[in-house]
Design a protein around this motif. Structure first.
Motif, PDB file in Angstrom:
ATOM      1  N   SER A  73       0.832  -1.211   0.000  1.00 26.40           N
ATOM      2  CA  SER A  73       0.000   0.000   0.000  1.00 26.40           C
ATOM      3  C   SER A  73       0.861   1.253   0.000  1.00 26.40           C
ATOM      4  N   ARG A  74       1.956   1.215   0.721  1.00 29.80           N
ATOM      5  CA  ARG A  74       2.860   2.375   0.726  1.00 29.80           C
ATOM      6  C   ARG A  74       3.500   2.566  -0.649  1.00 29.80           C
ATOM      7  N   TYR A  75       3.801   1.471  -1.317  1.00 29.77           N
ATOM      8  CA  TYR A  75       4.379   1.562  -2.652  1.00 29.77           C
ATOM      9  C   TYR A  75       3.386   2.212  -3.613  1.00 29.77           C
ATOM     10  N   ALA A  76       2.120   1.821  -3.506  1.00 31.28           N
ATOM     11  CA  ALA A  76       1.095   2.429  -4.356  1.00 31.28           C
ATOM     12  C   ALA A  76       0.980   3.928  -4.088  1.00 31.28           C
ATOM     13  N   GLU A  77       1.017   4.301  -2.807  1.00 31.82           N
ATOM     14  CA  GLU A  77       0.930   5.733  -2.491  1.00 31.82           C
ATOM     15  C   GLU A  77       2.168   6.479  -2.998  1.00 31.82           C
ATOM     16  N   LYS A  78       3.326   5.866  -2.850  1.00 34.29           N
ATOM     17  CA  LYS A  78       4.552   6.491  -3.350  1.00 34.29           C
ATOM     18  C   LYS A  78       4.461   6.757  -4.847  1.00 34.29           C
ATOM     19  N   LYS A  79       3.764   5.873  -5.545  1.00 30.70           N
ATOM     20  CA  LYS A  79       3.600   6.018  -6.994  1.00 30.70           C
ATOM     21  C   LYS A  79       2.453   6.953  -7.361  1.00 30.70           C
ATOM     22  N   GLY A  80       1.757   7.501  -6.359  1.00 29.00           N
ATOM     23  CA  GLY A  80       0.748   8.513  -6.623  1.00 29.00           C
ATOM     24  C   GLY A  80      -0.674   8.151  -6.288  1.00 29.00           C
ATOM     25  N   ALA A  81      -0.927   6.941  -5.788  1.00 26.39           N
ATOM     26  CA  ALA A  81      -2.303   6.512  -5.513  1.00 26.39           C
ATOM     27  C   ALA A  81      -2.738   6.892  -4.105  1.00 26.39           C
ATOM     28  N   VAL A  82      -3.969   7.390  -3.993  1.00 24.66           N
ATOM     29  CA  VAL A  82      -4.614   7.586  -2.699  1.00 24.66           C
ATOM     30  C   VAL A  82      -5.378   6.302  -2.384  1.00 24.66           C
ATOM     31  N   ASN A  83      -5.034   5.655  -1.282  1.00 24.25           N
ATOM     32  CA  ASN A  83      -5.670   4.390  -0.909  1.00 24.25           C
ATOM     33  C   ASN A  83      -6.794   4.654   0.081  1.00 24.25           C
ATOM     34  N   VAL A  84      -8.011   4.270  -0.284  1.00 26.03           N
ATOM     35  CA  VAL A  84      -9.203   4.523   0.520  1.00 26.03           C
ATOM     36  C   VAL A  84      -9.785   3.180   0.933  1.00 26.03           C
TER      37      VAL A  84
END
Length: 506
Positions: free
Chosen positions: A309-320
């Motif tokens: 999840s942190r990797y996705a956020e680092k790549k620009g995704a907001v995780n909801v």
């Protein structure tokens, strides 16, 4: 909703292995073809389990670790070198314990307690079908999309006013990590992002055409969520919160309704690598409702999903993510969890919320969403907790507790269903796509904003909502939940109610 029976929602019983809010009522219709069935995964060794082995990110799987996995009887399914997570199948009951002694292995744990594949015996229940007269009444009151009058939830977050300004940008994609999305639905097809869609159920990407769709026997949950986010404003059916953005399907729930760690990790990494702007996570990661970091197996699962999840956020995704539907106070000193592990033999266990986490919703950086009903107060079932809940949005409730104003007829949330249908569900699962849709509108308005700024704007633009005190949702004179905090941030509503109009005007 009583905490001792979290698998039994107020509105419908849920199959073991499905952290989904699923009170259903189908609207008859229309012309879209039914989604083709997907074959179930091939059965593995009857004693095999799936594992994650966590190593240092960015270096691949060393020869030393590969040898140790093989010697312990494991077979590598795939590895996510970006985050240092290896997915392994093994029949050796001591596999994880053995790997934890290997130099270079930071943690390792079984992702399930039942052999591959797990089986569920739950019953999805019988949906309530809306009559043709009810559909006709909605169409008579409609503007462009004939079922929009039934969507009390859109004006609750001012999405109807936001749509007068913009429907959102085609450059923004929201990925639905769920049970699959029927992209043939007439309200989803115009906005579907094929390139960002995949099946991750086996723990590695399956990019076959249509692999992201649910079979006829699988839950419609993911399709419902997708429509809530981005059902097109096209003169057909309903309207999504962000009807101009794209939506992708990342299938992480298996045919038996379980969301295992390897699938969730695959989903987040896929989203990260395919330019997804927002991920919607209306589930918890099976088989543990809460994963306790003082248990070595569960600690490894928390670590793996956190990295993803942190990797996705680092790549620009907001995780909801959804807060859950058990009316738990997630900030309490202790919680009794009676359903874990839900893929074998569950039993009561008292957990410490400071060490045990509902993942992904309680992971760092994830937006945690509580549900509200048609009266604008916390849904009877919604989990809560000061410092845990970030934001609130409509998730529906029984009309016994919260009845919408006409022309809406149900206190539940309307969404798309496979096979070109529409119907109702309720839960924090339904609140989450409202927030994901608002995040997509913010990203549309601020296209260069990183994930951290989108989240900051999401909270700053929310409508501050004071505690409901006393909270006696059934009117029996007894307090059903206690809200702590101030008007600007509290345990029921976090920073407040999501605001779609502010998302496109500020």
């Amino acid at each position: 909703m009583t905490a001792p029976h979290p698998r039994h929602r107020r509105l419908l019983a849920i199959p073991a292995g499905m952290a989904l809010a699923t009170a259903l009522a189908f609207l008859p219709n229309v012309t879209a073809s039914a989604a083709p069935q997907q074959a179930a995964p091939a059965a593995a060794d009857s004693t095999a389990l799936s594992y994650v082995v966590n190593v240092a990110p960015g270096h691949g799987v060393s020869a030393h670790v590969k040898k140790a996995i093989a010697e312990a009887g494991g077979t590598i399914v795939t590895s996510y070198d970006q985050i240092g997570v290896i997915v392994v199948h093994a029949s050796n009951a001591d596999f994880a314990k053995t790997l934890r002694t290997v130099a270079g292995v930071q943690s390792a744990g079984a992702t399930r307690t039942a052999p591959l594949p797990a089986q569920s015996t739950g019953d999805m229940g019988t949906p309530k079908v809306l009559t043709a007269e009810e559909v006709a009444d909605a169409q008579a009151a409609a503007g462009q999309d004939p079922l929009e009058p039934l969507q009390w939830d859109l004006p609750a977050i001012k999405a109807d006013k936001a749509h007068e300004k913009t429907l959102g940008s085609r450059d923004v994609t929201v990925a639905v990590l769920d049970t699959g999305v029927d992209d043939t639905h007439p309200d989803i097809a115009p906005n579907f992002d094929r390139a960002a869609s995949v099946n991750c159920v086996a723990g590695k990407p399956d990019t076959a055409d249509g692999a992201w769709r649910p079979s006829a026997a699988e839950s419609p949950h993911g399709t419902h969520v997708a429509g809530e986010i981005a059902a097109a404003k096209n003169g057909v059916g309903m309207t999504g919160v962000a009807p101009g953005v794209k939506v992708a399907g990342i299938k992480v729930g298996n045919p038996d309704g379980f969301f295992y760690t390897e699938a969730v990790v695959c989903g987040f990494v896929w989203a990260a690598e395919h330019g997804v702007d927002v991920t919607n996570n209306s589930y918890y990661t099976d088989p543990w409702y809460f994963n306790c970091t003082d248990d070595p197996d569960q600690k490894a699962l928390v670590e793996a999903v956190t990295r993803a999840s942190r990797y996705a956020e680092k790549k620009g995704a907001v995780n909801v993510a959804a807060a859950g539907n058990e009316n738990y106070d997630l900030a309490a000193d202790e919680i009794t969890d009676p359903v874990s592990p839900n893929d074998s033999t569950p039993g009561d266990r008292v957990i410490d919320p400071s060490k045990c986490f509902d993942i992904p919703t309680q992971l760092p950086g994830v937006v945690t969403v509580a549900a509200t009903g048609a009266k604008g107060i916390k849904s009877s079932f919604s989990n809560h907790g000061l410092g845990v809940i970030d934001i609130a949005a409509p998730g529906g409730d029984s009309t016994r507790f919260q009845t919408p104003a006409p022309p809406a007829t149900s206190g539940l949330i309307l969404g798309t269903l496979p096979g070109g249908k529409w119907g109702y569900m309720a839960g924090t699962s339904m609140a989450t796509p409202h927030v994901a849709g608002v995040a997509a509108l913010i990203k549309s308005t601020h296209p260069h904003a990183p994930a951290a700024l989108v989240k900051a704007l999401l909270y700053a633009e929310a409508d501050a909502t004071p505690c409901t005190d006393p909270y006696d949702i059934d009117g029996d004179g007894k307090v059903d939940a206690v809200c702590e905090g101030t008007k600007n941030r509290n345990g029921f509503y976090g920073w407040g109610m999501a605001d779609a109009l502010d998302a496109v005007t500020k």
